[in-house]
Design an enzyme around this catalytic site. Structure first.
Site, PDB file in Angstrom:
ATOM      1  N   ASP A 482      39.432  39.756  51.739  1.00 43.87           N
ATOM      2  CA  ASP A 482      38.587  38.854  52.543  1.00 43.87           C
ATOM      3  C   ASP A 482      39.224  38.571  53.905  1.00 43.87           C
ATOM      4  O   ASP A 482      40.416  38.853  54.126  1.00 43.87           O
ATOM      5  CB  ASP A 482      38.391  37.543  51.760  1.00 43.87           C
ATOM      6  CG  ASP A 482      37.037  36.894  52.031  1.00 43.87           C
ATOM      7  OD1 ASP A 482      36.449  37.149  53.102  1.00 43.87           O
ATOM      8  OD2 ASP A 482      36.580  36.108  51.171  1.00 43.87           O
ATOM      9  N   ASP A 551      27.411  36.277  52.220  1.00 41.55           N
ATOM     10  CA  ASP A 551      27.602  35.119  51.340  1.00 41.55           C
ATOM     11  C   ASP A 551      26.256  34.527  50.939  1.00 41.55           C
ATOM     12  O   ASP A 551      26.181  33.676  50.054  1.00 41.55           O
ATOM     13  CB  ASP A 551      28.441  34.044  52.046  1.00 41.55           C
ATOM     14  CG  ASP A 551      29.938  34.305  51.893  1.00 41.55           C
ATOM     15  OD1 ASP A 551      30.314  35.165  51.063  1.00 41.55           O
ATOM     16  OD2 ASP A 551      30.728  33.654  52.594  1.00 41.55           O
TER      17      ASP A 551
HETATM   18  C1  GLA Z   1      34.401  34.140  51.572  1.00 37.50           C
HETATM   19  C2  GLA Z   1      33.753  35.189  50.699  1.00 37.50           C
HETATM   20  C3  GLA Z   1      33.287  34.544  49.417  1.00 37.50           C
HETATM   21  C4  GLA Z   1      34.463  33.912  48.709  1.00 37.50           C
HETATM   22  C5  GLA Z   1      35.139  32.911  49.620  1.00 37.50           C
HETATM   23  C6  GLA Z   1      36.424  32.411  48.994  1.00 37.50           C
HETATM   24  O1  GLA Z   1      33.470  33.233  52.047  1.00 37.50           O
HETATM   25  O2  GLA Z   1      32.706  35.829  51.360  1.00 37.50           O
HETATM   26  O3  GLA Z   1      32.668  35.507  48.582  1.00 37.50           O
HETATM   27  O4  GLA Z   1      35.373  34.912  48.320  1.00 37.50           O
HETATM   28  O5  GLA Z   1      35.456  33.480  50.888  1.00 37.50           O
HETATM   29  O6  GLA Z   1      37.079  31.473  49.769  1.00 37.50           O
END
Ligand code: GLA
Length: 741
Positions: A482, A551
């Site tokens: 990420d 997301d």
């Molecule tokens: C990002 C990712 C999510 C999750 C969060 C965790 O927003 O896109 O899927 O993993 O971080 O903090």
């Protein structure tokens, strides 16, 4: 160069005869040809021809890019005269790769400042050579020892041309590079062109735009250090009135770069399209020392005469066969479970084990522990940078959970955000100088975190070491990588006046770590994620196996997101989860069936709190997961047809996936809402074998809708089509067509 057996390749022989061919290279269906005089260069592959040539003045001019030309095509570059006193010849000449000089007013490939302050760069043809199947063309400034090498290769399956540029300083003084592209592209003047691109923001990525191309320069860029959620490094050009979703010419291109990029397009003073694509020149200079070279990222340029659908199918195929790790032999995406939306930072060994048991019973194949397992990570204010297992949450480390996940028949995945650090972390306390910063200036935080300066080799080596150790000590099959903010103060104090190299060195070191982890841990799979789809491009695609699309997990919003994504990228890498309702992003409540039907159109995952699921929910999920496994090869490896696109306000959409051998096709028909007893227009399928008989069944079981015959020929499904009268809001239907053996 190995001499080719010309007799085996009829087109090569014909080309040889027609062009008095001097050199030919390439496999059976892709060729690079150069005429005897060494003035015309041609790449042919998969019904596409790309040609350029040297004119009498030594400029390298684009000659043709489009559907395949016959071998005898009279290609020749002719010098361009000035159009008026205001439009000198150098500027009027369309160049394969233009230096900023001689009054050029369109975006150059390369802009430099020499040590004496001169900024005139005129690139002319020097020589060519073949490097295997790659054609290398050397250009040089008319007076100064600055050389640009353009490299071209064409893919025999798709006709996609890969281009790069390398600039080399053969002088005795440093040269300051102020703009550097992988490629310039030119298309002939025409009454109108349409420019297509994708943009968005966090949780609302992948919105398609189509605007008339005009003399007003359009710039698609990221200044964020990373690709970001804004513009994508992809564009397509079409001809209004000629190009539709399934017909007409499309020229498309993508820059394989996960950092700040710039793609620009405009029409010039006589209506030609001029494109430049490369590093973003915003806040970027590079000092090229004597003897040094700088290489551009790759630019992929494709052509299709079958509309936007044809263009994306061509690019998907290229990505699946040539770009993703493993290519055509890559494994299909397993069904994944991730508890992020269910538990957020509240992960514990016990809680995750419970979820793993439930997930396994549904048919899930990979279990992923998201954020919250490490350091003092109880919320987003602390812990990033400290990649050691939190002893309170995992008293015996990760092993008991990993063993359990494996015993349940699933692979194990773990979330990381390696490039980031919270101020509240042991790593930041130890190395406050490791973050991007300008001394004495604020260090702006995003989600309470700062960006480690990966351009520094000590940071790169540290991160590689930490990740490598974790992977050596734990039996981990998958990493979700990420990246949850972009750059604000892109300073690299230790690099002094050369610090704008950070834009290139950072990304190169990111690629280095990813490649090195893969090399050291064969079989490891990686997902690229950046707050959803903030770092997806054809550069990172070559080092990762899948992408977290957004997301935003609302199944209806996702239809638009997935449609936009598919314009540029293959559905096989596009992960989609079924999550709980009301959806966190927009509060919408939809049925579990609708959520599954939406998420099954890419790589299926589940992100719901399984502890809250009823026995009925579990039965539904099991049914859909089983159904998905029966069609996922078609979804992930097939040809995608966007039959009805989710344009603004569309009540219904339909997407069709056809297996490469045309033995199976899967139709997803999704309805937003019903009004006025409305009916669907007939959906005419595509890509089937017209002569084959296809039996149809409802995906996931159930009776066929009224009026849909149980069997019919491909010709029937494609010409007569089928009319689906769906009723209700947020309802969907999947149909599977199988060719009779
Ligand atoms: C990002 C990712 C999510 C999750 C969060 C965790 O927003 O896109 O899927 O993993 O971080 O903090």
């Amino acid at each position: 160069m190995t001499p080719l057996r010309l007799a085996r390749y009829p087109l090569v022989s014909a080309l040889a005869a027609a062009m008095a061919l001097a050199v030919v290279a390439g496999p059976a269906d892709a060729r690079v040809a150069v005429d005897e005089a060494g003035r015309v260069f041609r790449l042919d592959g998969a019904q596409v021809t790309y040609a350029f040539g040297v004119d009498e003045k030594g400029y390298l001019q684009p000659l043709y890019w489009g559907g395949a030309l016959d071998p005898a095509a009279p290609l020749q570059a002719r010098a361009t005269r000035e159009l008026s006193g205001f439009d000198p010849a150098g500027m009027q000449t369309a160049q394969e790769y233009a230096g900023q000089g001689e009054g050029l007013v369109t975006d150059p490939g390369l802009k430099v400042a020499f040590a004496d302050g001169s900024r005139d760069l005129v690139l002319k043809y020097r020589s060519y050579r073949l490097e295997g199947e790659t054609l290398a063309i050397e250009l040089a400034d008319i007076a100064r020892p600055l050389v640009v090498t353009l490299r071209y290769a064409i893919d025999e399956q798709t006709g996609i041309v890969t281009r790069t540029a390398t600039v080399t300083n053969r002088g005795r003084q440093p040269v300051r590079i102020e703009a550097f592209a992988a490629a310039n592209l030119t298309l002939p003047g025409a009454s109108s062109y349409q420019l297509h691109f994708l943009s968005g923001r966090h949780a609302a990525e992948w919105t398609p735009h189509a605007v008339p191309l005009s003399p007003a320069l359009t710039v698609l860029e990221s200044r964020r250090g990373s690709v970001g959620h804004g513009n994508q490094p992809w564009l397509a050009l079409t001809r209004p009135g000629q190009t539709t979703e399934e017909a007409g010419p499309v020229w498309f291109g993508a820059l394989a770069w996960s950092g700040s990029f710039r793609l620009s397009a405009q029409t010039d003073n006589i209506g030609r399209v001029r494109v430049a694509a490369g590093y973003n020149s915003h806040d970027f200079v590079w000092s090229l020392k004597p003897g040094e070279s700088l290489e551009s990222p790759r630019f992929y340029a494709g052509y299709s005469h079958a509309g936007l659908g044809g263009a994306s199918r061509t690019f998907h195929r290229f990505q699946m066969e040539r770009l993703i790790p493993g290519g055509a032999a890559a494994a299909l995406r397993p069904v994944l479970y991730n508890s992020w939306e269910a538990t957020a930072f509240d992960v514990t060994a016990e809680g995750q084990m419970k979820l793993a048991e439930r997930a396994a019973k549904l048919g899930v194949e990979r279990f992923v522990v998201d954020d919250g397992w490490f350091g003092q990570r109880n919320d987003d204010k602390a812990g990033l940078g400290d990649w050691t297992v939190n002893p309170r949450k995992f008293p015996q480390g990760l092993k008991p959970l990993i063993d359990k996940v494996h015993a349940l028949g699933m692979s194990f995945g773990l979330w990381f955000e390696p490039e980031m650090v919270n101020r509240d972390s042991a790593l930041y306390r130890a190395h406050p100088d490791w973050v991007l910063n300008f001394p004495g200036r604020p260090r702006t935080e995003g989600r309470n975190q700062l960006v480690l300066n990966l351009a520094r080799t000590d940071v790169r080596d540290y991160l590689l070491g930490v990740l490598d150790k974790l992977l050596r000590e734990n039996d981990i099959q998958f990493i979700k990588w990420d990246y949850n903010r972009n750059w604000t103060e892109p300073g690299w104090p230790e690099a002094g006046p050369d610090q704008q190299r950070v834009y290139v060195d950072y990304v190169r070191n990111l690629y280095f770590i990813l490649a090195e982890l893969r090399r050291r841990h064969p079989g490891l799979e990686i997902e690229t994620c950046s707050g959803g789809g903030g770092r997806i491009d054809t550069g990172i695609m070559a080092l990762t196996d899948q992408a977290w699309t957004s997301d935003n997990t609302d199944p209806f919003d996702r239809l638009a997101i997935q449609d936009g994504f598919s314009l540029a990228y293959a559905p096989a890498i596009m992960m989609a989860w079924v999550t709980d309702v009301p959806n966190w992003a927009n509060g919408r409540t939809t049925s579990l069936d609708f959520r599954f039907l939406s998420a099954m159109q890419g790589g299926l995952g589940i992100g719901a709190d399984l502890n809250k699921w009823t026995a009925g929910d579990e039965d539904t999920a099991r049914r859909w997961i089983t159904a998905y496994k029966g069609i996922r090869a078609t979804v992930q490896r097939g040809q995608l047809y966007r039959l009805v696109r989710p344009t603004e306000g569309a009540a219904q959409t339909a997407t069709l996936y056809v297996a490469p051998d045309r033995a199976q096709a899967v139709l997803f028909a999704m309805q937003r809402g019903s009004q006025w007893r409305d009916q669907w227009e007939p959906l005419r399928l595509a890509g089937l074998d017209p002569a084959a008989t296809y039996a149809v069944r409802v995906l996931g079981g159930g009776a066929l809708p009224e009026g849909v015959p149980a069997r019919a020929s491909g010709a029937w499904w494609q010409n007569q089509g089928l009319t689906l009268r769906l009723r209700g809001d947020y309802v969907g239907l999947g149909l599977v067509f199988e060719a009779a053996k």
